[in-house]
Scaffold this active site. Structure first.
Site, short mmCIF file in Angstrom:
data_model
loop_
_atom_site.label_atom_id
_atom_site.label_comp_id
_atom_site.label_asym_id
_atom_site.label_seq_id
_atom_site.Cartn_x
_atom_site.Cartn_y
_atom_site.Cartn_z
N ASP A 155 0.82 -1.22 0.00
CA ASP A 155 0.00 0.00 0.00
C ASP A 155 0.85 1.27 0.00
O ASP A 155 2.07 1.22 0.19
CB ASP A 155 -0.97 0.01 1.20
CG ASP A 155 -0.32 -0.48 2.50
OD1 ASP A 155 0.91 -0.38 2.61
OD2 ASP A 155 -1.05 -0.93 3.39
N ASN B 174 -7.57 -2.94 14.21
CA ASN B 174 -8.94 -3.28 13.80
C ASN B 174 -8.97 -4.51 12.88
O ASN B 174 -9.99 -4.78 12.27
CB ASN B 174 -9.58 -2.07 13.11
CG ASN B 174 -8.80 -1.63 11.86
OD1 ASN B 174 -7.86 -2.30 11.44
ND2 ASN B 174 -9.19 -0.51 11.28
N HIS C 235 -7.20 -4.90 10.11
CA HIS C 235 -6.94 -4.66 8.68
C HIS C 235 -5.65 -5.36 8.25
O HIS C 235 -4.74 -5.58 9.04
CB HIS C 235 -6.94 -3.16 8.33
CG HIS C 235 -5.74 -2.37 8.75
ND1 HIS C 235 -5.77 -1.00 8.89
CD2 HIS C 235 -4.46 -2.73 9.04
CE1 HIS C 235 -4.57 -0.57 9.24
NE2 HIS C 235 -3.76 -1.59 9.34
N GLU D 133 -9.58 -2.06 5.23
CA GLU D 133 -10.20 -1.77 6.52
C GLU D 133 -11.45 -2.64 6.74
O GLU D 133 -12.01 -3.18 5.77
CB GLU D 133 -10.60 -0.29 6.57
CG GLU D 133 -9.43 0.69 6.42
CD GLU D 133 -8.62 0.87 7.71
OE1 GLU D 133 -8.41 -0.10 8.44
OE2 GLU D 133 -8.19 2.01 7.97
P1 PGA Z 1 2.20 -1.50 12.64
O1 PGA Z 1 1.08 -1.46 11.52
O2 PGA Z 1 3.17 -2.57 12.21
O3 PGA Z 1 2.82 -0.14 12.59
O4 PGA Z 1 1.54 -1.84 13.92
C1 PGA Z 1 0.56 -2.67 11.06
C2 PGA Z 1 -0.61 -2.42 10.15
O5 PGA Z 1 -1.32 -1.41 10.32
O6 PGA Z 1 -0.85 -3.26 9.26
#
Ligand code: PGA
Length: 241
Positions: free
Chosen positions: A67, A136, A138, A143
């Site tokens: 992404d 959450n 995702h 999302e």
């Molecule tokens: P993080 O993000 O590794 O910074 O916790 C993970 C994500 O949002 O997929």
């Protein structure tokens, strides 16, 4: 889906890097799906170390990231292209032209999304997909939703994701609220998936992924239907399992 719980983030990073080393030894021109965020940083550090020691050769490896923020130039220090160069690509013997991050600054984001899926297909699909997970649930920036979105798509970031990531920007207003994200279909087509999670904040999402129903409200739960997924967590992220 197999789940491994590690005592420390360092042990997890070493084990995750070994999965990559084995894959690249088996197929030197492996197509990797890569992720950003704080979680994979230790794994990337370990991959760079193994590369320095001559134990992994990235010279034929191709990569496709999950992404990118809409509106951030690749040179912006919070863009995911910048993150990947800084945390991995500048430290390994990969050819920059073999690394790909979705474009967040084109004139037609949906055309860029379609082109990204076509490029992944043309490369033969993803051999090994690395994922983090949001609080959450995702994966990528897919999302929680009423349905799983198949292809690369343009996503409105949720409050949970904005709260988790705004700390990297001077103010919340500076953080883009939209992203281009590789879709759930692309992730599910990967031949193997490795999902990493660290810290207590991920415990509920990991619980829901492993023990909950397959439900687009927890996008990672779709991985239950994937034939070759490894979930690696530290004890805190695994504390609700
Ligand atoms: P993080 O993000 O590794 O910074 O916790 C993970 C994500 O949002 O997929």
């Amino acid at each position: 889906m197999v789940v491994h719980v590690f005592k420390t983030p360092e042990e997890l990073a070493q084990a995750a890097a070994m999965v990559f080393a084995a894959q690249i030894a088996k197929k030197p021109d492996t197509v990797l799906g890569l992720a950003t965020g704080s979680t994979p940083v230790g794994t990337y550090r370990e991959l760079a170390r193994l590369n320095r020691l001559g134990l992994i050769d990235f010279s034929e490896v191709r990569t496709y990231n999950l992404d990118e923020y809409i509106g951030l130039e690749p040179t912006h220090d919070q863009s995911y292209r910048y993150f990947m160069n800084d945390n991995l690509f500048n430290h390994i013997n990969i050819k920059m032209e073999n690394t790909h991050v979705p474009c967040g600054t084109g004139a037609d984001h949906w055309a860029d999304a379609r082109a990204y899926d076509e490029a992944v297909e043309a490369a033969g699909g993803i051999d090994l997909q690395l994922l983090g997970i949001g609080h959450n649930g995702h994966i990528g920036f897919n999302e929680p939703n009423d349905k799983f979105i198949y292809g690369t798509n343009i996503v409105k970031l949720t409050r949970s994701t904005i709260d988790a990531n705004k700390i990297y920007f001077p103010t919340e207003d500076d953080m883009p609220k939209e992203a281009i994200s590789f879709g759930i279909g692309g992730i599910m087509k990967a031949k193997a998936v490795i999902l990493l999670a660290l810290g207590k904040g991920k415990a509920q999402a990991i619980h829901d992924t492993v023990h909950g129903e397959i439900d687009p409200k927890c996008p990672a739960s779709i991985l239950k239907a994937h034939p070759n997924t490894i979930i690696m967590v530290d004890e805190a992220a695994g504390s609700m399992l």
